[in-house]
Design an enzyme around this catalytic site. Structure first.
Site, mmCIF file in Angstrom:
data_model
loop_
_atom_site.group_PDB
_atom_site.id
_atom_site.type_symbol
_atom_site.label_atom_id
_atom_site.label_comp_id
_atom_site.label_asym_id
_atom_site.label_seq_id
_atom_site.Cartn_x
_atom_site.Cartn_y
_atom_site.Cartn_z
ATOM 1 N N HIS A 150 44.349 54.781 34.296
ATOM 2 C CA HIS A 150 44.664 54.991 32.876
ATOM 3 C C HIS A 150 44.027 56.261 32.305
ATOM 4 O O HIS A 150 43.798 56.354 31.094
ATOM 5 C CB HIS A 150 44.236 53.783 32.037
ATOM 6 C CG HIS A 150 44.969 52.525 32.390
ATOM 7 N ND1 HIS A 150 46.279 52.294 32.006
ATOM 8 C CD2 HIS A 150 44.574 51.440 33.110
ATOM 9 C CE1 HIS A 150 46.660 51.105 32.460
ATOM 10 N NE2 HIS A 150 45.643 50.579 33.134
ATOM 11 N N SER A 200 49.200 48.668 36.972
ATOM 12 C CA SER A 200 48.842 48.207 35.627
ATOM 13 C C SER A 200 49.763 48.886 34.623
ATOM 14 O O SER A 200 49.859 50.120 34.584
ATOM 15 C CB SER A 200 47.375 48.531 35.317
ATOM 16 O OG SER A 200 47.049 48.145 33.994
ATOM 17 N N HIS A 237 52.804 54.191 29.949
ATOM 18 C CA HIS A 237 52.658 54.683 31.320
ATOM 19 C C HIS A 237 52.320 53.509 32.238
ATOM 20 O O HIS A 237 52.045 52.392 31.784
ATOM 21 C CB HIS A 237 51.560 55.760 31.424
ATOM 22 C CG HIS A 237 50.190 55.247 31.062
ATOM 23 N ND1 HIS A 237 49.705 55.279 29.776
ATOM 24 C CD2 HIS A 237 49.207 54.662 31.822
ATOM 25 C CE1 HIS A 237 48.487 54.759 29.746
ATOM 26 N NE2 HIS A 237 48.166 54.368 30.969
#
Length: 524
Positions: A47, A116, A137
């Protein structure tokens, strides 16, 4: 095999898997309104926005949940994977299936095995605050918060999709047809490697990470013929050659041996235990352990015989063969009763934990709060404890031998007898009743209490001085005889009592009697 890209696919949500956080729930009917993707979204690492490594080419709603496809095109990231493969032992571990070696896929399966999804909070959907882009994303991560989100890496999209046994043929065809073409724009991979290393260190301390990856792999229905390292165990690439042993020699070494000449145990078999805890476990084990060849059980005391045991004195007497007795005797014999021996009342000897085997407890070592330990480094406190245990091994063995000798001490049991002792009524809590015919008819007192007094006390002679008339010595003898007869005449028993005092009337009568006798003698 393309050297400029690497494909990845997997579930980002499985509807049947429970979620710890309600915000992680993805309603298929709600999210299906925003599918399929019109444009590609970034594919990142952990992330980090500056760690974009490729593009997400599709998000598809299937029967099991939400499925995604992506492609890695960042050249710097692919070069990093090639360099990591040369130094990573887990990545070099060959897969179980018969697959060709793929260094990049094997490194990613060992480092970033899951996916994720980053999306808008479900509470904002359908409101005026709903943003224009619902899906932000998808990131490659060490362990996702949703279960079953395992990624599969490969050189082609068709090969990657064929690894998912949970997808039907129609789903595979629909995904392969509707997958987008990645943009020609190169992703910006400008993240500092220190951030990636920090995330990798944090992933090493995730509780039950390997077992969770195995469960996620089963939930996603991934074929065993993949590069996934969820069940891989690091192995050493080089092994030492075995030493030459003579014929007939035993080459097996037991790692559990202990003592001065025992081989060192492997590092995996060593468990650091504080000295105080080890001594407590050893003490409790020895106290519960009984010797293999113990003594016979102790005899039961009087009054504790059950219905199975035969009471003493009621066993038939068997005459020995060839023995001729002088007279016929009863079949049952009752030998003369002898009082119980002291050891008959002794309880079975038991080991007292409080006073016999217990050792003075030492104060347990308190863990120092300022002790700093790092991952992969043995604690200093445990190292000291192991050193102390190795030094005091001989002392512990000597203590164990002493405790065993105490337990093996024979008990003073009586010698076996050929005949049972006489029947004892007290054994059953009964007392024999007295026979009234044998009671004495009149009270007879023994001289036990008066023999000492009569032997020590001499006849008491009282002389009355008479200045007017002299009493000859021959005339005084009857006076002594009278006094003796007076003392011996009564047949009643006399008991010596320390608090008893003679009565005054008796002394006065004796004095008057003597005066009367003197008067009679003087007139003759």
């Amino acid at each position: 095999m393309s050297r400029d890209s690497l494909f990845v696919a997997g579930f980002v949500d499985i509807s049947t898997c429970p979620k710890e956080d309600p915000s992680l729930n993805l309603d298929a009917q709600t999210w299906s309104r925003y599918l399929p993707l019109s444009t590609s979204i970034p594919l990142t690492v952990e992330h980090f926005s500056e760690a974009q490594v490729g593009w997400v080419t599709g998000l598809f709603s299937v029967a099991q949940g939400l499925f995604c496809t992506a492609v890695i095109t960042a050249g710097e990231f692919l070069e990093l994977l090639d360099s990591l493969y040369l130094e990573c032992t887990v990545a070099q571990h060959s897969p179980k299936a018969d697959l060709p070696r793929n260094p990049r896929a094997e490194v990613l399966h060992s480092w970033l095995p899951e996916l994720s999804l980053s999306s808008v909070h479900p509470d904002l959907l359908g409101t005026k605050d709903e943003p224009g882009q619902v899906f932000h994303h998808i990131s490659l991560c060490a362990l996702g918060r949703r279960r079953g989100t395992v990624a599969v890496y490969g050189d082609s999209l068709a090969w990657v999709l064929s690894r998912f046994q949970s997808l039907s043929r129609d789903d595979v065809a629909m995904i392969a047809t509707n997958a987008l073409t990645p943009p020609s724009q190169a992703p910006e991979f400008t993240v500092k490697l220190g951030l990636l290393f920090a995330k990798a260190i944090d992933a090493g301390f995730i509780s039950n990470r390997i077992s969770t990856l195995k469960l996620d792999r089963q939930a996603a229905g991934i074929s065993p013929a993949t590069y996934l390292k969820a069940s891989a165990v690091p192995q050493k690439l080089e092994t030492a050659a075995p030493l030459n042993q003579p014929e007939g020699a035993d080459t097996l070494i037991d790692s559990t041996m202990s003592g001065p000449g025992a081989p060192p145990a492997p590092q995996d078999d060593l468990i650091p235990v504080p000295r105080s805890a080890f001594l407590n476990m050893l003490e409790s084990t020895v106290s519960r352990t009984h010797p293999a060849n113990g003594d016979a059980p102790a005899l039961l005391p009087f009054g504790r015989y059950n219905m199975v045991q035969v009471p003493k004195g009621l066993t038939p007497y068997v005459r020995p063969v060839g023995f001729i007795e002088p007279s016929d005797q009863d079949d049952y014999r009752y030998p003369s009763y002898t009082g119980p021996r002291p050891y008959d009342y002794f309880a079975p000897r038991q080991l007292c934990r409080n006073c016999c085997t217990s050792r003075p407890r030492k104060r347990a070592r308190e863990d120092p709060e300022d002790e700093v330990s790092f991952p992969g480094e043995e604690s200093t406190v445990f190292r000291k404890d192991l050193t102390d245990l190795s030094k005091s091994l001989a002392e512990l063995q000597s203590e164990i031998r002493e405790l065993k000798q105490m337990q093996n001490t024979p008990r003073p049991y009586p010698r076996p007898e050929h005949h049972y002792p006489a029947f004892d009524p007290l054994m059953y809590g009964l007392r024999p009743l007295p026979n009234p015919d044998k009671f004495p008819k009149e009270f007879i007192c023994s001289d036990y209490f008066t023999k000492d007094e009569s032997a020590s006390k001499k006849p008491e002679v009282v002389h009355i001085p008479n200045p007017e008339q002299h009493v000859p010595a021959c005339a005084a003898q009857p006076e002594v005889k009278l006094v003796e007869e007076k003392d011996v005449a009564p047949k009643q028993p006399r008991v010596v009592n320390a608090s008893f005092q003679p009565k005054a009337e008796t002394s006065k009568a004796a004095t008057l009697q003597k005066l009367f006798c003197d008067e009679m003698l003087s007139k003759q």
